[in-house]
Design a protein around this motif. Sequence first.
Motif, short mmCIF file in Angstrom:
data_model
loop_
_atom_site.label_atom_id
_atom_site.label_comp_id
_atom_site.label_asym_id
_atom_site.label_seq_id
_atom_site.Cartn_x
_atom_site.Cartn_y
_atom_site.Cartn_z
N UNK A 1 11.26 42.24 16.63
CA UNK A 1 12.01 42.09 15.39
C UNK A 1 13.17 41.15 15.67
N UNK A 2 13.27 40.06 14.91
CA UNK A 2 14.40 39.14 15.06
C UNK A 2 15.16 39.11 13.75
N UNK A 3 16.47 38.92 13.85
CA UNK A 3 17.29 38.87 12.64
C UNK A 3 18.54 38.04 12.88
N UNK A 4 18.71 37.01 12.07
CA UNK A 4 20.00 36.34 11.98
C UNK A 4 20.67 36.87 10.70
N UNK A 5 21.04 38.14 10.77
CA UNK A 5 21.64 38.81 9.61
C UNK A 5 23.09 38.36 9.44
N UNK A 6 23.64 38.52 8.24
CA UNK A 6 25.05 38.15 8.04
C UNK A 6 25.95 39.01 8.92
N UNK A 7 26.92 38.36 9.60
CA UNK A 7 27.83 39.14 10.45
C UNK A 7 29.29 38.70 10.31
N UNK A 8 29.62 37.99 9.25
CA UNK A 8 31.01 37.64 8.99
C UNK A 8 31.69 38.82 8.30
N UNK A 9 32.81 39.33 8.83
CA UNK A 9 33.53 40.40 8.12
C UNK A 9 33.94 39.93 6.73
N UNK B 1 36.92 37.83 6.25
CA UNK B 1 36.90 36.52 6.90
C UNK B 1 36.05 35.51 6.15
N UNK B 2 35.29 35.96 5.16
CA UNK B 2 34.45 35.02 4.41
C UNK B 2 35.31 33.93 3.76
N UNK C 1 31.98 24.27 3.12
CA UNK C 1 30.55 24.00 3.03
C UNK C 1 29.75 25.30 2.98
N UNK C 2 30.15 26.29 3.80
CA UNK C 2 29.47 27.57 3.78
C UNK C 2 29.97 28.45 2.64
N UNK C 3 31.27 28.58 2.54
CA UNK C 3 31.86 29.54 1.61
C UNK C 3 31.54 29.22 0.16
N UNK C 4 31.49 27.94 -0.19
CA UNK C 4 31.30 27.55 -1.58
C UNK C 4 29.86 27.26 -1.95
N UNK C 5 29.01 27.06 -0.97
CA UNK C 5 27.66 26.57 -1.29
C UNK C 5 26.53 27.47 -0.83
N UNK D 1 32.67 45.26 6.11
CA UNK D 1 34.06 45.37 6.56
C UNK D 1 34.28 44.86 7.98
N UNK D 2 33.41 45.23 8.92
CA UNK D 2 33.58 44.76 10.30
C UNK D 2 32.53 43.73 10.69
#
Length: 263
Positions: free
Chosen positions: A166-174, A177-178, A184-188, A198-199
């Motif tokens: 099982x592989x996952x590049x799941x979201x990990x930004x608290x 911190x978004x 480029x990331x935050x708006x698009x 939260x963490x």
Amino acid sequence: MTPTSFHPDRPALVGRLRAAGCVFAEDEAELLIAAADSPEALTALADRRVAGQPLEYLLGWAEFCGLRVAVDAGVFVPRGRTALLVEAAAAVAGPAPAVVDLCCGSGAIAVALAERLAPRWLAAVDVDPAAVACARRNLAGRDVAVLLGDLYEPLPRDRRGRLDLVVANAPYVPTAAVALLPPEARLHEAPVALDGGADGLAVLRRVAAGAVDWLAPGGHLVVETSDRQAEALCASMRALGLAPRVLRAPEWDATAVTARRPG
């Protein structure tokens, strides 16, 4: 790349991109020129890039692990650092594995693993319909199921307890911190591909909890995380009975965790 019959002012384009904050202005200029078939098209692409749109959306593709992967607007753009996840997964997969790529985004990881592993079964899953549509394009012609749903939920029930990887590049930004991410990331990019709670570990903990049921004995979970989150994630995995190991690649600014299901 599309050949051009016009003669763009490269220095002017480079200067404009550099003034807009593009660190690799020379390389970006060449890519935009190659993607345009007229001065008007180049101007439109340059205008959108200067306005902050991700280069990959303008080109329609991103390079990942030596492959060209289609990327649609709003879909998470594969990062170079995720090559560590692919390398780590390939190292523990074993021959002809049964594999699932969770939070697949564009399907870039699934494409790379299909090339490297010759899996006997491979599926990719994402909760975002735009990502699923993009991944289906990238994986067209391969015997890969691309499924819409939340993590393990859409997988065939007969695969429970039988996955090798099982592989996952799941979201990990608290969550807090978004707002600090590059525009480029935050708006698009889709928020669901960035916000890890939260963490930053909310989704990754769910991935790990599900892996206990879906992995075969001796199978592996491989995920991307940040260096500062790795130990907390490993503690959660140990509590579930998994055996984690942290991998770091400073040259890619990358951290991954592999976790084996004992048995």
